[in-house]
Design an enzyme around this catalytic site. Structure first.
Site, PDB file in Angstrom:
ATOM      1  N   ASP A 138       4.581   0.726  13.491  1.00  0.00           N
ATOM      2  CA  ASP A 138       4.638  -0.416  14.411  1.00  0.00           C
ATOM      3  C   ASP A 138       3.247  -0.611  15.007  1.00  0.00           C
ATOM      4  O   ASP A 138       2.708   0.293  15.645  1.00  0.00           O
ATOM      5  CB  ASP A 138       5.658  -0.138  15.510  1.00  0.00           C
ATOM      6  N   GLU A 215       5.025  -4.042   2.902  1.00  0.00           N
ATOM      7  CA  GLU A 215       3.809  -4.453   2.221  1.00  0.00           C
ATOM      8  C   GLU A 215       4.001  -5.823   1.568  1.00  0.00           C
ATOM      9  O   GLU A 215       3.113  -6.687   1.620  1.00  0.00           O
ATOM     10  CB  GLU A 215       3.438  -3.416   1.175  1.00  0.00           C
TER      11      GLU A 215
END
Length: 233
Positions: A138, A215
């Protein structure tokens, strides 16, 4: 185990969700039956050697902090059956997903922890890990929240203690400010050497890298990723 005199995490607070959508019948049953089998029990002293956590023979040990949907962790566990993997993820739904992968693959070289990673790090014995992976953590993009980022001087102290000499800390992110933050913190810490020698070293994914949903999202949104490798010195 680290004594009470050791410095703790900057806030010692867990940030982030623990639950998402309610688990359905089979999902809830899987979590209830499989989690106790794979869960690391911090109420007992860590075994010496730590490899005794696993029911199969292991010659290397890796820790992945915040494994999300578990795609990377299960891929690596199947790819390297003689490496023991410990995955940390407080999010219940993500833990259920990983355990489903573990059940399907029959991977016995995985153990998990479902709370704050700092608790596990403090439980681990000195110089026990060959690698720590912190992949797409995060980013806490607002500057006022940067203190919540997992990479900190305190947590780098923790990493340095549990990593073996010359062991690796691998960090991946698509957030430029967090990449720079990590480079600066590792440089200032002094216990980690960035292994990159040219741009391709940190722009190229790790060997055998399986693309994750995080990703893929970053690429769809036009962000490139950095893959940083640090060696414990």
């Amino acid at each position: 185990m680290i004594g009470t005199e050791r410095r703790t995490r900057a806030t010692e607070a867990f940030y982030g969700r623990r639950k998402g959508k309610p688990l359905r019948g089979l999902q809830a049953d899987r979590l209830e039956t499989l989690l106790p089998e794979f869960l690391v029990d911090l109420s007992v002293q860590s075994p010496q050697p730590l490899n005794a956590l696993f029911p199969v023979q292991t010659d290397r040990l890796r820790l992945e902090i915040g494994f999300g949907g578990g795609e990377h962790l299960i891929h690596r566990a199947v790819e390297s059956p003689t490496t023991g993997f410990i995955g940390v993820e407080p999010f219940v739904n993500s833990m259920q997903k990983l355990l489903a992968h573990v059940e399907e693959a029959g991977a016995r070289n995985i153990r998990v922890y479902n709370d704050d990673a700092t608790q596990l790090l403090d439980w681990l014995p000195d110089a026990c890990l060959d690698q720590i992976d912190l992949l797409y953590p995060d980013p806490w993009p607002k500057k006022k929240h940067w203190k919540r980022r997992f990479v900190s001087s305190v947590n780098l102290d923790r990493f340095h203690r549990v990593l073996k000499p010359d062991a690796l800390f691998c960090f991946a992110s698509d957030i430029d400010t967090y990449v720079n933050w990590t480079l600066q913190h590792c440089r200032h810490h002094g216990g980690f050497e960035w292994t990159a020698r040219n741009a391709s070293d940190w722009l190229t994914p790790y060997d055998g890298w399986p693309s994750t949903r995080y990703e893929a999202k970053a690429r769809r949104e036009g962000r490139s990723s950095a893959y940083l490798t640090f060696q414990r010195v």
